[in-house]
Design a protein around this motif. Sequence first.
Motif, PDB file in Angstrom:
ATOM      1  N   ASP A   1      71.163 -22.398 -40.346  1.00 49.16           N
ATOM      2  CA  ASP A   1      70.502 -21.103 -40.502  1.00 49.16           C
ATOM      3  C   ASP A   1      69.038 -21.206 -40.105  1.00 49.16           C
ATOM      4  OD1 ASP A   1      72.631 -19.651 -41.231  1.00 49.16           O
ATOM      5  OD2 ASP A   1      72.164 -19.546 -43.371  1.00 49.16           O
ATOM      6  N   ALA A   2      68.408 -22.284 -40.559  1.00 54.57           N
ATOM      7  CA  ALA A   2      66.989 -22.459 -40.240  1.00 54.57           C
ATOM      8  C   ALA A   2      66.801 -22.555 -38.726  1.00 54.57           C
ATOM      9  CB  ALA A   2      66.437 -23.701 -40.931  1.00 54.57           C
ATOM     10  N   VAL A   3      67.743 -23.248 -38.076  1.00 50.16           N
ATOM     11  CA  VAL A   3      67.676 -23.374 -36.619  1.00 50.16           C
ATOM     12  C   VAL A   3      67.814 -21.986 -35.982  1.00 50.16           C
ATOM     13  CG1 VAL A   3      68.924 -24.231 -34.600  1.00 50.16           C
ATOM     14  CG2 VAL A   3      68.482 -25.746 -36.529  1.00 50.16           C
ATOM     15  N   ASP A   4      68.749 -21.204 -36.502  1.00 48.16           N
ATOM     16  CA  ASP A   4      68.963 -19.846 -36.008  1.00 48.16           C
ATOM     17  C   ASP A   4      67.715 -19.003 -36.122  1.00 48.16           C
ATOM     18  OD1 ASP A   4      71.455 -19.865 -35.128  1.00 48.16           O
ATOM     19  OD2 ASP A   4      72.382 -18.945 -36.889  1.00 48.16           O
ATOM     20  N   TYR A   5      67.023 -19.219 -37.224  1.00 47.61           N
ATOM     21  CA  TYR A   5      65.860 -18.389 -37.494  1.00 47.61           C
ATOM     22  C   TYR A   5      64.611 -18.906 -36.800  1.00 47.61           C
ATOM     23  CZ  TYR A   5      68.598 -16.155 -41.132  1.00 47.61           C
ATOM     24  OH  TYR A   5      69.547 -15.474 -41.817  1.00 47.61           O
ATOM     25  N   ALA A   6      64.735 -20.008 -36.081  1.00 49.68           N
ATOM     26  CA  ALA A   6      63.554 -20.654 -35.505  1.00 49.68           C
ATOM     27  C   ALA A   6      62.712 -19.675 -34.694  1.00 49.68           C
ATOM     28  CB  ALA A   6      63.961 -21.827 -34.642  1.00 49.68           C
ATOM     29  N   ASP A   7      63.370 -18.822 -33.922  1.00 48.82           N
ATOM     30  CA  ASP A   7      62.609 -17.896 -33.071  1.00 48.82           C
ATOM     31  C   ASP A   7      61.708 -17.000 -33.891  1.00 48.82           C
ATOM     32  OD1 ASP A   7      63.686 -18.712 -30.678  1.00 48.82           O
ATOM     33  OD2 ASP A   7      65.506 -17.554 -31.061  1.00 48.82           O
ATOM     34  N   SER A   8      62.335 -16.335 -34.872  1.00 50.03           N
ATOM     35  CA  SER A   8      61.546 -15.354 -35.606  1.00 50.03           C
ATOM     36  C   SER A   8      60.509 -16.016 -36.502  1.00 50.03           C
ATOM     37  CB  SER A   8      62.456 -14.448 -36.426  1.00 50.03           C
ATOM     38  OG  SER A   8      63.386 -15.227 -37.106  1.00 50.03           O
ATOM     39  N   ILE A   9      60.845 -17.165 -37.044  1.00 50.27           N
ATOM     40  CA  ILE A   9      59.883 -17.843 -37.914  1.00 50.27           C
ATOM     41  C   ILE A   9      58.636 -18.204 -37.123  1.00 50.27           C
ATOM     42  CG2 ILE A   9      59.385 -19.959 -39.200  1.00 50.27           C
ATOM     43  CD1 ILE A   9      62.411 -20.005 -39.883  1.00 50.27           C
ATOM     44  N   SER A  10      58.854 -18.834 -36.010  1.00 46.71           N
ATOM     45  CA  SER A  10      57.687 -19.324 -35.283  1.00 46.71           C
ATOM     46  C   SER A  10      56.975 -18.184 -34.576  1.00 46.71           C
ATOM     47  CB  SER A  10      58.093 -20.406 -34.299  1.00 46.71           C
ATOM     48  OG  SER A  10      59.361 -20.134 -33.794  1.00 46.71           O
ATOM     49  N   PHE A  11      57.710 -17.127 -34.297  1.00 43.65           N
ATOM     50  CA  PHE A  11      57.125 -16.008 -33.585  1.00 43.65           C
ATOM     51  C   PHE A  11      56.060 -15.313 -34.427  1.00 43.65           C
ATOM     52  CE2 PHE A  11      57.278 -12.075 -31.079  1.00 43.65           C
ATOM     53  CZ  PHE A  11      57.246 -12.649 -29.831  1.00 43.65           C
ATOM     54  N   GLU A  12      56.293 -15.329 -35.738  1.00 45.60           N
ATOM     55  CA  GLU A  12      55.402 -14.588 -36.635  1.00 45.60           C
ATOM     56  C   GLU A  12      53.953 -15.033 -36.532  1.00 45.60           C
ATOM     57  OE1 GLU A  12      57.013 -14.849 -40.552  1.00 45.60           O
ATOM     58  OE2 GLU A  12      58.643 -13.491 -40.013  1.00 45.60           O
ATOM     59  N   ASP A  13      53.763 -16.338 -36.489  1.00 44.89           N
ATOM     60  CA  ASP A  13      52.380 -16.810 -36.380  1.00 44.89           C
ATOM     61  C   ASP A  13      52.325 -18.037 -35.482  1.00 44.89           C
ATOM     62  OD1 ASP A  13      52.209 -18.521 -39.582  1.00 44.89           O
ATOM     63  OD2 ASP A  13      53.838 -18.165 -38.208  1.00 44.89           O
ATOM     64  N   SER A  14      52.769 -17.842 -34.281  1.00 47.40           N
ATOM     65  CA  SER A  14      52.808 -18.982 -33.372  1.00 47.40           C
ATOM     66  C   SER A  14      51.373 -19.359 -33.000  1.00 47.40           C
ATOM     67  CB  SER A  14      53.606 -18.637 -32.121  1.00 47.40           C
ATOM     68  OG  SER A  14      53.118 -17.457 -31.574  1.00 47.40           O
ATOM     69  N   ASP A  15      51.004 -20.524 -33.416  1.00 47.01           N
ATOM     70  CA  ASP A  15      49.635 -20.954 -33.148  1.00 47.01           C
ATOM     71  C   ASP A  15      49.606 -22.410 -32.708  1.00 47.01           C
ATOM     72  OD1 ASP A  15      50.459 -22.099 -35.434  1.00 47.01           O
ATOM     73  OD2 ASP A  15      48.939 -21.239 -36.738  1.00 47.01           O
ATOM     74  N   GLY A  16      50.747 -22.866 -32.214  1.00 43.70           N
ATOM     75  CA  GLY A  16      50.796 -24.231 -31.709  1.00 43.70           C
ATOM     76  C   GLY A  16      51.020 -25.269 -32.792  1.00 43.70           C
ATOM     77  N   HIS A  17      51.080 -24.831 -34.050  1.00 43.73           N
ATOM     78  CA  HIS A  17      51.332 -25.783 -35.122  1.00 43.73           C
ATOM     79  C   HIS A  17      52.821 -25.924 -35.376  1.00 43.73           C
ATOM     80  CE1 HIS A  17      47.093 -24.663 -36.189  1.00 43.73           C
ATOM     81  NE2 HIS A  17      47.052 -25.970 -36.078  1.00 43.73           N
ATOM     82  N   VAL A  18      53.139 -26.922 -36.190  1.00 52.33           N
ATOM     83  CA  VAL A  18      54.536 -27.094 -36.552  1.00 52.33           C
ATOM     84  C   VAL A  18      54.793 -26.275 -37.813  1.00 52.33           C
ATOM     85  CG1 VAL A  18      56.305 -28.755 -37.187  1.00 52.33           C
ATOM     86  CG2 VAL A  18      54.466 -29.422 -35.627  1.00 52.33           C
ATOM     87  N   HIS A  19      55.831 -25.472 -37.780  1.00 50.26           N
ATOM     88  CA  HIS A  19      56.169 -24.663 -38.952  1.00 50.26           C
ATOM     89  C   HIS A  19      57.237 -25.358 -39.781  1.00 50.26           C
ATOM     90  CE1 HIS A  19      53.922 -21.252 -37.388  1.00 50.26           C
ATOM     91  NE2 HIS A  19      54.358 -21.658 -36.210  1.00 50.26           N
TER      92      HIS A  19
ATOM     93  N   ILE B   1      54.843 -23.381 -14.339  1.00 49.76           N
ATOM     94  CA  ILE B   1      55.235 -22.498 -15.445  1.00 49.76           C
ATOM     95  C   ILE B   1      54.791 -23.108 -16.768  1.00 49.76           C
ATOM     96  CG2 ILE B   1      57.169 -21.302 -16.563  1.00 49.76           C
ATOM     97  CD1 ILE B   1      58.450 -22.375 -13.628  1.00 49.76           C
ATOM     98  N   GLN B   2      53.957 -22.352 -17.472  1.00 48.15           N
ATOM     99  CA  GLN B   2      53.500 -22.823 -18.784  1.00 48.15           C
ATOM    100  C   GLN B   2      54.465 -22.330 -19.861  1.00 48.15           C
ATOM    101  OE1 GLN B   2      50.716 -24.910 -19.624  1.00 48.15           O
ATOM    102  NE2 GLN B   2      52.070 -24.909 -21.409  1.00 48.15           N
ATOM    103  N   MET B   3      55.158 -23.271 -20.517  1.00 47.49           N
ATOM    104  CA  MET B   3      56.075 -22.851 -21.576  1.00 47.49           C
ATOM    105  C   MET B   3      55.287 -22.612 -22.858  1.00 47.49           C
ATOM    106  SD  MET B   3      58.608 -22.853 -19.745  1.00 47.49           S
ATOM    107  CE  MET B   3      59.706 -22.105 -20.935  1.00 47.49           C
ATOM    108  N   GLU B   4      55.750 -21.616 -23.625  1.00 44.55           N
ATOM    109  CA  GLU B   4      55.119 -21.366 -24.936  1.00 44.55           C
ATOM    110  C   GLU B   4      56.060 -21.901 -26.002  1.00 44.55           C
ATOM    111  OE1 GLU B   4      54.527 -17.145 -25.004  1.00 44.55           O
ATOM    112  OE2 GLU B   4      53.399 -17.262 -23.126  1.00 44.55           O
ATOM    113  N   ALA B   5      55.800 -23.146 -26.405  1.00 47.29           N
ATOM    114  CA  ALA B   5      56.739 -23.791 -27.320  1.00 47.29           C
ATOM    115  C   ALA B   5      56.312 -23.627 -28.773  1.00 47.29           C
ATOM    116  CB  ALA B   5      56.823 -25.268 -26.975  1.00 47.29           C
ATOM    117  N   ASN B   6      57.274 -23.284 -29.601  1.00 50.65           N
ATOM    118  CA  ASN B   6      57.037 -23.234 -31.046  1.00 50.65           C
ATOM    119  C   ASN B   6      57.886 -24.323 -31.698  1.00 50.65           C
ATOM    120  OD1 ASN B   6      55.337 -20.931 -31.065  1.00 50.65           O
ATOM    121  ND2 ASN B   6      57.150 -19.697 -30.646  1.00 50.65           N
ATOM    122  N   LEU B   7      57.292 -25.025 -32.637  1.00 52.36           N
ATOM    123  CA  LEU B   7      58.008 -26.121 -33.277  1.00 52.36           C
ATOM    124  C   LEU B   7      58.289 -25.802 -34.735  1.00 52.36           C
ATOM    125  CD1 LEU B   7      55.980 -29.145 -31.836  1.00 52.36           C
ATOM    126  CD2 LEU B   7      58.022 -28.057 -30.922  1.00 52.36           C
ATOM    127  N   LEU B   8      59.527 -26.038 -35.111  1.00 54.17           N
ATOM    128  CA  LEU B   8      59.909 -25.800 -36.497  1.00 54.17           C
ATOM    129  C   LEU B   8      60.448 -27.104 -37.082  1.00 54.17           C
ATOM    130  CD1 LEU B   8      60.598 -23.660 -38.771  1.00 54.17           C
ATOM    131  CD2 LEU B   8      62.882 -23.674 -37.808  1.00 54.17           C
TER     132      LEU B   8
END
Length: 399
Positions: A118-136, A95-102
């Motif tokens: 709050d920032a932790v809560d928003y982690a999903d939507s923040i990283s989802f917007e432009d998930s490109d493997g970088h750290v947001h 299983i390949q996980m799609e990890a986003n880092l904030l």
Amino acid sequence: MVSAKVGHQETFHVLVISMANFHSVRESAGVEFSQVLMKQIVRELQGALKKIGLFSLAGDKLAVLVEQDPEKLEGVVRAVQGVLGEPMVLGDMNIQMEANLLQIDFPQEVATLEDVMDAVDYADSISFEDSDGHVHHGSAEILTRKRRESKVLQVMRKALARGTFEVYYQPIYSSSLERFHSAEALIRLRDEELGFISPEEFIPMAEKNGMILKIGEFVFRTVCEMMSREKIWEKGIEYIEVNLSVVQCMQEDICEMLYGIMDEYEVPYSAINLEVTETTIAREFLWNTMERMRVGGVTFSLDDYGTGYSNLTNILKYPFHIVKLDKSMVWYAMENDSAMRALRHTVAMIQDLSMHIVAEGVETVEQKRILQEMGCEYLQGYFFSKPVPEKEFLARLAG
Ligand code: C2E
Ligand code: MG
Ligand code: MG
């Protein structure tokens, strides 16, 4: 742990790991499997991170607390990416996980414990917007944006439940008739605390979370009810233009919904014009929807023409009744000679293709004159009227 550090005014990074596909793994493979998978992820990350603390957070997220040292942080990011960059092997499954880092820097970017959470809560939507493997980065600016977004969402939910969205009408002027001959229905949202909220802000949000379906239906019903009650066609208004979102067009039963409401209020089909944009055209189903609505006599407008990636083939391929020139195109022409020439040719071309034109954003008598000389038949803009509540709209027609 975090609160202790905040309390001691320490400086640190929080690296939030959010796995975009964890939810779908649980949906397809089951809760038990996903729990085992999460345990394995934690085990492997702990192995790679050694003594650096790893925490589980709500919503299937993990967090690493790192002291503020660029090298240490880089090491942690590399370790996490090393583990999650490879497929997790579980039994005979890969299983390949799609990890986003904030990354949240305390206290430089985010100043209170509440903000960190709050920032932790928003982690999903923040990283989802432009998930490109970088750290947001969880900056204060993103937080403000996200907080506003969740507030507006709340206001929308409330407005839907209480029926407090409003529909305004902006009359459209006919140059040949020298009077208003149609109007565009535009939704309005007002909140005690936030004040007026522009549809430019909330419509894209409603499209993202699906709320646009209910909003769209509300607008269409409100328009049909008004038209039927006021017999608007007897007041010189031939049709009302209603904006149709791409998400609405994607519904299989969109035509049934629209026909159902028009029938319920006995609105002649030809009294409705549906505005769609080029994003809608990009989808194949539009053709089908258009054909099914057109057989009844409903007409279509291509909205926002002249913005983004206006494509000539779109107006050749689809049977639009009207092309609406976006206000930005109109305004640009007023200040730039080449843009003016382009506008002139666009108008001539659309006319040559036997389609009607609505020019938006007409704010001055000078703009009105130029557009009319060019041959723009229909004009819409603050010069004639802003979008107004139903009562005012009806009063204008009478006056
Ligand atoms: P749109 O469909 O292109 O609507 C025209 C926009 O231009 C409206 O903004 C209108 O108020 C504004 N406008 C018209 N004449 C002038 C003018 O002379 N000067 C200026 N500055 N503005 C003018 P509004 O009402 O804020 O709506 C923005 C966008 O939100 C709409 O653009 C449309 O894409 C979307 N929208 C509004 N109502 C609905 C709705 O009921 N359903 C859907 N799906 N989208 C909607
Ligand atoms: Mg429109
Ligand atoms: Mg428009």
